[in-house]
Scaffold this active site. Sequence first.
Site, PDB file in Angstrom:
ATOM      1  CE1 TYR A 105      -3.561  -2.245   5.189  1.00 52.36           C
ATOM      2  CE2 TYR A 105      -3.067  -0.065   4.318  1.00 52.36           C
ATOM      3  CZ  TYR A 105      -3.374  -1.396   4.112  1.00 52.36           C
ATOM      4  OH  TYR A 105      -3.469  -1.871   2.830  1.00 52.36           O
ATOM      5  CB  SER A 108      -0.869   0.004   1.246  1.00 56.01           C
ATOM      6  OG  SER A 108      -1.444   1.279   1.421  1.00 56.01           O
TER       7      SER A 108
END
Length: 409
Positions: free
Chosen positions: A238, A225
């Site tokens: 995250y 990501s």
Amino acid sequence: MMEDYTLPFWIYLTVLTVFIGGAMKKMILASHLSAASTLVAWLGATVLVERLWAFCLPAAVLLALLGLTWCLYSSITSRPLPLLPAQGKAVFITGCDSGFGKATAKHLDALGFEVFATVLDMSGEGARELQRTCSPRLTLLQVDITQPQQVQQALLDTKAKLGLKGLWGLVNNAGVCVNFGDSELSLMSNYRGCMEVNFFGTLNITKSFLPLLRQAKGRIVTISSPAGDHPFPCLGAYGSSKAALNLFMNTLRHELVPWGVQVSTILPSSYKTGQSSNTAYWEQQHKQLIQSLPPALLEDYGEDYVSETKELFHTYARNANPDFSPVINTITQALLSPQPRVRYFAGPGVGFMYFIHSYFPFSLSNKFLQKLFVKKKLMPRALRKQSGFDMDLNLHNNNNNNNEEKLIK
Ligand SMILES: *[C@@H]1O[C@H](CO)[C@@H](O)[C@H](O)[C@H]1NC(C)=O
């Protein structure tokens, strides 16, 4: 000769050298920049060289020469090579219950791959859909990647089916984002939850399947990501786990060169994947957070602040892209291109964001992230009290940018 040049010229030259030097360094170190950024660096280099050599060679000739080199270079590097055949190649994909995993499994099966797709729930909707729509080549396996025994079992099952053949591809897709919120308001369990799946789970899978991948001189494709590279507000837990994953994959990429195993990372923009649009899950997380936070901390930030973050995330998830094809295409490229890239940007805006991050000072690129990503209007409660009545008024009729900027800081 030296005395011909004035002070402004030397200042100009220094600034240019720093800019191009920095850009070149980043480009060579990370080699993840798009064609656009390479072009900027090239243009900069052209100007620099032109300035330096102006008295040796007519500038126009030099520019034409550099332009020609650029054209040749880009035509060589951007020509798409024909993909390798998928037939006879086996690929193992984690996290196929929904989202990218499910779509990838279907696509690769249709291309002719022998697909091993892992799901959390064998009787779930995603597993049933794969069973119903895919060819008999597809094998479903129940794996929670945080459970080493299940990983081990999946390895045994895959080996039994492959026989003497190696594994061509491992698609590390399984991942979670367990919470969305300020780092101070994220629980230790949120951080550990992300690390457990995104980092340790992927690590265990990768290590387990590496002998099979080395045997086939295959490929590792990992869905990471941009939050693992840039400090997205509210994605501390995250993002940290994806940052760890990125570093691990980059290390592996170098170490596996002698083995002929190639490692690519996919960086998708925001998509409507299974979990992000699961409103019930996020409401539950929110309730649990309110109950678990130390009362003093909740008092400082305010429950309304926490709720606003949750609402912003819902809006963000609602507006996410429902068409996964850019991601599926880059996964296919990474698996079948004769020369897979180190990094693939998948989706609109990701390449642009990396460009900003690569060339702009941190203060600017961070502002860009904050403006674009979460547009918080509320300040933490304790700070609201301090700034008094004026600020409160602004909070309620906040239409102009100046106010917004004050509130975000
Ligand atoms: C996966 O993790 C388990 C538990 O930590 C460990 O016993 C096992 O050796 C790991 N697999 C590999 C290939 O390292």
